[in-house]
Design a protein around this motif. Sequence first.
Motif, PDB file in Angstrom:
ATOM      1  N   CYS A 169     -31.550 -16.832  15.229  1.00 49.93           N
ATOM      2  CA  CYS A 169     -30.518 -16.626  16.251  1.00 49.93           C
ATOM      3  C   CYS A 169     -29.747 -17.916  16.496  1.00 49.93           C
ATOM      4  CB  CYS A 169     -31.158 -16.114  17.535  1.00 49.93           C
ATOM      5  SG  CYS A 169     -29.967 -15.649  18.812  1.00 49.93           S
ATOM      6  N   LEU A 176     -27.607 -18.596  13.233  1.00 47.46           N
ATOM      7  CA  LEU A 176     -26.538 -17.615  13.038  1.00 47.46           C
ATOM      8  C   LEU A 176     -25.391 -17.844  14.012  1.00 47.46           C
ATOM      9  CD1 LEU A 176     -28.604 -14.349  12.388  1.00 47.46           C
ATOM     10  CD2 LEU A 176     -27.277 -15.664  10.726  1.00 47.46           C
ATOM     11  N   MET A 199     -33.628 -15.696   5.983  1.00 48.75           N
ATOM     12  CA  MET A 199     -32.308 -15.174   6.327  1.00 48.75           C
ATOM     13  C   MET A 199     -31.576 -14.668   5.090  1.00 48.75           C
ATOM     14  SD  MET A 199     -30.820 -17.587   9.399  1.00 48.75           S
ATOM     15  CE  MET A 199     -30.685 -19.051   8.387  1.00 48.75           C
ATOM     16  N   ASN A 208     -33.008 -11.278   4.019  1.00 45.53           N
ATOM     17  CA  ASN A 208     -32.528 -10.193   4.874  1.00 45.53           C
ATOM     18  C   ASN A 208     -31.021  -9.984   4.764  1.00 45.53           C
ATOM     19  OD1 ASN A 208     -34.691  -9.024   6.917  1.00 45.53           O
ATOM     20  ND2 ASN A 208     -35.203 -11.174   6.573  1.00 45.53           N
ATOM     21  N   TRP A 243     -28.660 -11.894   5.720  1.00 43.73           N
ATOM     22  CA  TRP A 243     -27.905 -12.386   6.865  1.00 43.73           C
ATOM     23  C   TRP A 243     -26.952 -13.501   6.438  1.00 43.73           C
ATOM     24  CZ3 TRP A 243     -32.660 -12.881  10.626  1.00 43.73           C
ATOM     25  CH2 TRP A 243     -33.101 -11.588  10.946  1.00 43.73           C
ATOM     26  N   ILE A 265     -22.358 -16.741   6.653  1.00 43.94           N
ATOM     27  CA  ILE A 265     -22.920 -15.589   7.346  1.00 43.94           C
ATOM     28  C   ILE A 265     -22.253 -14.311   6.851  1.00 43.94           C
ATOM     29  CG2 ILE A 265     -21.284 -15.735   9.268  1.00 43.94           C
ATOM     30  CD1 ILE A 265     -23.596 -14.902  11.126  1.00 43.94           C
ATOM     31  N   SER A 323     -23.936  -8.298   8.033  1.00 41.41           N
ATOM     32  CA  SER A 323     -25.278  -7.981   8.526  1.00 41.41           C
ATOM     33  C   SER A 323     -25.827  -9.106   9.386  1.00 41.41           C
ATOM     34  CB  SER A 323     -26.219  -7.735   7.341  1.00 41.41           C
ATOM     35  OG  SER A 323     -25.800  -6.621   6.580  1.00 41.41           O
ATOM     36  N   GLY A 324     -25.481 -10.353   9.048  1.00 42.04           N
ATOM     37  CA  GLY A 324     -25.932 -11.480   9.860  1.00 42.04           C
ATOM     38  C   GLY A 324     -25.315 -11.476  11.242  1.00 42.04           C
ATOM     39  N   ARG A 325     -24.044 -11.093  11.327  1.00 39.35           N
ATOM     40  CA  ARG A 325     -23.401 -11.013  12.651  1.00 39.35           C
ATOM     41  C   ARG A 325     -24.020  -9.891  13.481  1.00 39.35           C
ATOM     42  NH1 ARG A 325     -18.698 -14.100  12.611  1.00 39.35           N
ATOM     43  NH2 ARG A 325     -18.049 -14.747  10.507  1.00 39.35           N
ATOM     44  N   ALA A 347     -27.068  -8.789  13.157  1.00 37.44           N
ATOM     45  CA  ALA A 347     -28.406  -9.243  13.522  1.00 37.44           C
ATOM     46  C   ALA A 347     -28.345 -10.202  14.698  1.00 37.44           C
ATOM     47  CB  ALA A 347     -29.079  -9.911  12.320  1.00 37.44           C
ATOM     48  N   LEU A 350     -29.650  -2.294  12.630  1.00 34.28           N
ATOM     49  CA  LEU A 350     -28.871  -2.961  11.608  1.00 34.28           C
ATOM     50  C   LEU A 350     -28.482  -2.026  10.479  1.00 34.28           C
ATOM     51  CD1 LEU A 350     -30.770  -6.341  11.314  1.00 34.28           C
ATOM     52  CD2 LEU A 350     -28.835  -5.749  12.759  1.00 34.28           C
TER      53      LEU A 350
END
Length: 376
Positions: free
Chosen positions: A113, A116, A160, A163, A165, A179, A182-184, A186, A212
């Motif tokens: 978190c 990101l 990360m 996943n 992200w 990023i 999907s990262g945003r 998440a 997600l």
Amino acid sequence: MAADPETIDPIAALPDWVPEPARRYIAHTEAGTSIRALARRAGCHASTVLRQIRAYEARRDDPLVDAALRRIGRRMPPPVRRHPAQEETRKMDKTVLQDTAALAGGTLLSEACRVLKRLCESGAVLAVAADMEKAVVLRDGPSGQASRTAVVDRSVAEAMALNHWIACQSQGRVSRYRITKSGREAMMTLLDDSPASQDGIAAGFRDMRPALAHDRAESHANDASDRQRRLRYGAAETPLIALARRRDRDGLHFLSPELVRAGERLREDFDLAGLVPLRPGSWDQMMLQTTPAPGHAQGGPGSPDAARLRVLEALRELGHGLGDVALRCCCYLEGLETAEKRMGWSARSGKIVLRIALQRLRRHYDGLHDGGGLIG
């Protein structure tokens, strides 16, 4: 008698943050579980599992994804027949198991978190060197020079990437990542449902997967718009970056890169300490929140306790007023107009006070002689 890989479930040995397709890929390649057995356990067709396995095999060109798969694969139970040399290698690599277990303990969500949020800023990339244990977030400043805004363990960066992200933009001795969508998503989910306990972290990660995988429901449209307003700064730029682009009557930038770095260092410690915005009377309450209890043991320089102490020392140096505006603009990411209204100041006076606060903050950090702390 050796266990049959068709009857045991090797996926159960993997931490919760590993995506389901990656779990099946690792179970197939590392534990020798057949595609049909994985499909029966998942309740889907074998072709679905096959596509997932091929997709992750293709992603191994990404250095972080490849390292993550190798790191997690060493947690899997070995197939029935494994060469002795492979078995010995698996037993010797204890640091990999410790790093993966630490992520399963809850480090990933809080660290992801924090990173990101930094990667959402304009011009920010995650730089990872091939032989370094840390990854850094770099961002182009108003004057064109890159500044380092965050530092994160390589194992967190690998998780990360696994996943999806973050995605690799350029590979080399130093690979750069940005990023993803999907990262945003998440990051928004982590901000909404950040758990407070270690047990809640794993549960929060499991609960996050459906959110997600599908778009937000229309009933949450108003909440989403509220979050976008709260993240007006930070999703693209911070108040300091916006103010640093302005020029004075002589044509010089209103905030120098050194002042911006001082404010970013305060924010990095604020995020690393796990502190949250407090209103009203934010400065007084923040002083109470950051003051350690008597006899409390402090961790290393990168620990939340050490970061909390650095925030406390910086606020004490600034004092009331200067400390409050620095908190609001650097850490809470409030705009100058919002900070002026909440503090009862006249219009257009906040930027002058903020610059004075950043100048004093820079002198405070220069006096520490620590080479810039965690960030440069």
